[in-house]
Write an enzyme that holds these catalytic residues in place. Structure first.
Site, PDB file in Angstrom:
ATOM      1  N   THR A 133      54.846  44.200  55.128  1.00 31.69           N
ATOM      2  CA  THR A 133      54.849  43.102  56.087  1.00 31.69           C
ATOM      3  C   THR A 133      56.215  42.931  56.741  1.00 31.69           C
ATOM      4  O   THR A 133      57.246  43.297  56.152  1.00 31.69           O
ATOM      5  CB  THR A 133      54.474  41.798  55.346  1.00 31.69           C
ATOM      6  OG1 THR A 133      54.800  40.682  56.151  1.00 31.69           O
ATOM      7  CG2 THR A 133      55.249  41.647  54.043  1.00 31.69           C
ATOM      8  N   ASP A 134      56.233  42.292  57.918  1.00 28.59           N
ATOM      9  CA  ASP A 134      57.527  41.989  58.553  1.00 28.59           C
ATOM     10  C   ASP A 134      58.246  40.841  57.828  1.00 28.59           C
ATOM     11  O   ASP A 134      59.424  40.600  58.073  1.00 28.59           O
ATOM     12  CB  ASP A 134      57.343  41.640  60.042  1.00 28.59           C
ATOM     13  CG  ASP A 134      56.474  40.421  60.301  1.00 28.59           C
ATOM     14  OD1 ASP A 134      55.876  39.884  59.344  1.00 28.59           O
ATOM     15  OD2 ASP A 134      56.400  39.986  61.470  1.00 28.59           O
ATOM     16  N   LYS A 162      56.866  41.692  48.097  1.00 32.34           N
ATOM     17  CA  LYS A 162      56.591  42.832  48.987  1.00 32.34           C
ATOM     18  C   LYS A 162      57.875  43.635  49.219  1.00 32.34           C
ATOM     19  O   LYS A 162      57.855  44.858  49.243  1.00 32.34           O
ATOM     20  CB  LYS A 162      56.013  42.361  50.326  1.00 32.34           C
ATOM     21  CG  LYS A 162      54.614  41.798  50.268  1.00 32.34           C
ATOM     22  CD  LYS A 162      53.556  42.806  49.830  1.00 32.34           C
ATOM     23  CE  LYS A 162      53.313  43.892  50.846  1.00 32.34           C
ATOM     24  NZ  LYS A 162      52.144  44.751  50.441  1.00 32.34           N
TER      25      LYS A 162
HETATM   26  N1  NAD Z   1      47.349  39.776  56.666  1.00 33.71           N
HETATM   27  C1  NAD Z   1      48.446  40.043  57.341  1.00 33.71           C
HETATM   28  O1  NAD Z   1      48.719  39.423  58.375  1.00 33.71           O
HETATM   29  C2  NAD Z   1      49.375  41.140  56.896  1.00 33.71           C
HETATM   30  C3  NAD Z   1      50.420  41.531  57.735  1.00 33.71           C
HETATM   31  C4  NAD Z   1      51.257  42.589  57.345  1.00 33.71           C
HETATM   32  C5  NAD Z   1      51.043  43.223  56.140  1.00 33.71           C
HETATM   33  N2  NAD Z   1      50.029  42.814  55.319  1.00 33.71           N
HETATM   34  C6  NAD Z   1      49.848  43.536  54.051  1.00 33.71           C
HETATM   35  O2  NAD Z   1      48.617  44.254  54.164  1.00 33.71           O
HETATM   36  C7  NAD Z   1      47.970  44.315  52.893  1.00 33.71           C
HETATM   37  C8  NAD Z   1      46.574  43.775  53.012  1.00 33.71           C
HETATM   38  O3  NAD Z   1      46.618  42.414  53.471  1.00 33.71           O
HETATM   39  P1  NAD Z   1      45.282  41.572  53.657  1.00 33.71           P
HETATM   40  O4  NAD Z   1      45.594  40.473  54.585  1.00 33.71           O
HETATM   41  O5  NAD Z   1      44.153  42.479  53.927  1.00 33.71           O
HETATM   42  O6  NAD Z   1      45.127  40.977  52.185  1.00 33.71           O
HETATM   43  P2  NAD Z   1      43.873  40.285  51.504  1.00 33.71           P
HETATM   44  O7  NAD Z   1      44.426  39.221  50.632  1.00 33.71           O
HETATM   45  O8  NAD Z   1      42.825  39.955  52.508  1.00 33.71           O
HETATM   46  O9  NAD Z   1      43.251  41.455  50.612  1.00 33.71           O
HETATM   47  C9  NAD Z   1      43.884  41.943  49.461  1.00 33.71           C
HETATM   48  C10 NAD Z   1      42.910  42.857  48.718  1.00 33.71           C
HETATM   49  O10 NAD Z   1      43.589  43.383  47.577  1.00 33.71           O
HETATM   50  C11 NAD Z   1      42.764  43.238  46.443  1.00 33.71           C
HETATM   51  N3  NAD Z   1      43.630  43.065  45.273  1.00 33.71           N
HETATM   52  C12 NAD Z   1      44.468  42.022  44.999  1.00 33.71           C
HETATM   53  N4  NAD Z   1      45.070  42.213  43.816  1.00 33.71           N
HETATM   54  C13 NAD Z   1      44.616  43.413  43.345  1.00 33.71           C
HETATM   55  C14 NAD Z   1      44.887  44.174  42.177  1.00 33.71           C
HETATM   56  N5  NAD Z   1      45.719  43.736  41.216  1.00 33.71           N
HETATM   57  N6  NAD Z   1      44.270  45.371  42.020  1.00 33.71           N
HETATM   58  C15 NAD Z   1      43.409  45.839  42.961  1.00 33.71           C
HETATM   59  N7  NAD Z   1      43.100  45.145  44.078  1.00 33.71           N
HETATM   60  C16 NAD Z   1      43.703  43.960  44.261  1.00 33.71           C
HETATM   61  C17 NAD Z   1      41.919  42.005  46.729  1.00 33.71           C
HETATM   62  O11 NAD Z   1      40.717  41.999  45.948  1.00 33.71           O
HETATM   63  C18 NAD Z   1      41.663  42.143  48.215  1.00 33.71           C
HETATM   64  O12 NAD Z   1      40.514  42.929  48.452  1.00 33.71           O
HETATM   65  C19 NAD Z   1      48.859  43.552  51.933  1.00 33.71           C
HETATM   66  O13 NAD Z   1      49.636  44.480  51.225  1.00 33.71           O
HETATM   67  C20 NAD Z   1      49.719  42.675  52.827  1.00 33.71           C
HETATM   68  O14 NAD Z   1      50.969  42.428  52.220  1.00 33.71           O
HETATM   69  C21 NAD Z   1      49.191  41.789  55.672  1.00 33.71           C
END
Ligand code: NAD
Length: 358
Positions: A133-134, A162
């Site tokens: 993430t940013d 992160k």
């Molecule tokens: N949502 C955003 O705006 C955003 C922006 C930049 C980066 N990210 C990064 O992208 C990734 C996904 O984000 P998202 O918004 O889809 O998240 P989310 O919370 O919607 O989904 C996370 C997923 O990870 C699974 N999970 C959590 N803990 C786990 C574990 N211990 N073992 C296996 N699975 C596990 C959950 O069941 C879920 O399906 C993350 O790493 C986040 O840091 C998100």
């Protein structure tokens, strides 16, 4: 390719998997623990495909992860599994440390040992793509952008966890030669997002005539990117990114939170004229700010554009309209993912923590 996608039942992971199955010939193994944020219903359209597999495994469980590697012998891993909500990280940081840091360590360690078993050609092609993430960069004042060279200065337990995982991934590249690529992306929005995050929360509350909580003065600026544009960028980086490199991904869509909320209200006035909450902007309620709330994020996505030719296809106007319409059309998905333990209540205020302790 056979690609393990961790966190594939989440918001971004499920978008990536839908694209892989619908638009490519790749085989995908969705490795997910199905926490409150993971929902297999988001994959209903692809689950019958023989190129899709689901493994119900926690990334903290090294034996379970090892079994998945042994069974599927992947060509790449795209790592998205994480605890991802800042308010929850204030409420209870432990899960963030365990999943985001220790879980990432497990994956790195198992991948490194797995790579030792590969023939040279498969080894040369293998990639570990870490999705970040940013927010690791902290925040900006009114000017400037985050580049791949910006120093890390995370503010919340989420962004610190992160940042830690990013450091581990780079160390595994530098020390053990693991073929990694890292991406840091701005705020995503779109369908299938768990309704604790700003855009689905505001949309669903507005439709029910409930207050629309805006933290502080609502002037915090985020750079919004449609999730399908992020998914396209991730696929491109996995395929064409240079080993050891980082790519920042952003939408060039800077908006204050208040602008976003007002925009959703205006769209709902138009798209849901019979909603009891109309005029929806009257539901906006300013609430205590989040502790340590970052003021502004803005991404310079020039590197991925120049070097890999990626740019977003959605503007914010086109993307937010599609997104609001998606939540209007998918009430059943929204009802099912809220299993009763989360009712869109406010989490992560210091006052909450004090009250819980008393
Ligand atoms: N949502 C955003 O705006 C955003 C922006 C930049 C980066 N990210 C990064 O992208 C990734 C996904 O984000 P998202 O918004 O889809 O998240 P989310 O919370 O919607 O989904 C996370 C997923 O990870 C699974 N999970 C959590 N803990 C786990 C574990 N211990 N073992 C296996 N699975 C596990 C959950 O069941 C879920 O399906 C993350 O790493 C986040 O840091 C998100």
């Amino acid at each position: 390719m056979k690609i393990i996608v961790t966190g594939g039942a989440g918001f971004i992971g499920s978008a990536v998997i839908r694209q892989y199955i619908n638009e490519t010939d790749h085989e995908v193994i969705n490795l997910d623990a199905l926490t409150y944020a993971g929902n297999l219903e988001s994959l209903a359209g692809v689950e019958a495909d023989s190129r899709y597999h689901f493994e119900h495994v926690d990334i903290r469980d090294s034996e379970g992860v090892q079994r998945v590697f042994d069974r599927h012998r992947p060509d790449a891993i795209m790592h998205l599994a994480a605890e991802s909500h800042v308010d929850r990280s204030i409420e209870g940081p432990a899960e963030f440390i365990m999943t985001n840091i220790v879980g990432t360590y497990n994956l790195l360690d198992i991948t490194r040992r797995y790579m030792d078993t590969l023939q040279s050609e498969k080894k040369a092609r293998f990639r570990f793509h870490h999705v970040s993430t940013d927010e690791v960069y902290g925040d900006l004042d009114a000017t400037g952008y985050f580049t791949e060279e910006t120093a890390y200065e995370p503010s919340s337990p989420y962004s610190a966890s992160k940042a830690s995982s990013d450091h581990l991934v780079r160390a595994w590249h530098r020390t053990f030669g693991l073929p990694v690529v890292v991406t840091n992306c701005s705020n995503n929005y779109g369908g299938y997002q768990f309704p604790e995050k700003l855009i689905p929360l505001v949309t669903l509350n507005a439709l029910e005539g409930k207050p629309l909580p805006v933290y502080g003065d609502g002037k915090q600026v985020r750079d919004w990117l449609h999730v399908d544009d992020h998914a396209r960028a991730l696929r491109l980086v996995l395929e064409k990114g240079v080993i050891g490199e980082t790519y920042n991904i952003g939408g060039h869509n800077e908006k204050t939170n208040l602008e976003v909320v007002r925009g959703i209200c205006a769209l709902l006035d138009e798209l849901a004229p019979d909603s009891p909450g109309k005029p929806h902007a009257e539901l906006i309620t300013f609430v205590t700010d989040r502790p340590g709330h970052d003021v502004r994020y803005a991404i310079d996505a020039g590197k991925i554009q120049r070097e890999l030719g990626w740019k977003p296809q959605e503007t914010f106007d086109s993307g937010i309209r599609k997104t609001v319409q998606w939540y209007l059309d998918n009430g059943e998905w929204c009802r099912h993912v809220q299993d009763g333990s989360y009712q869109r209540e406010r989490l992560g205020t210091i006052e909450n923590k004090r009250a819980a302790a008393e």
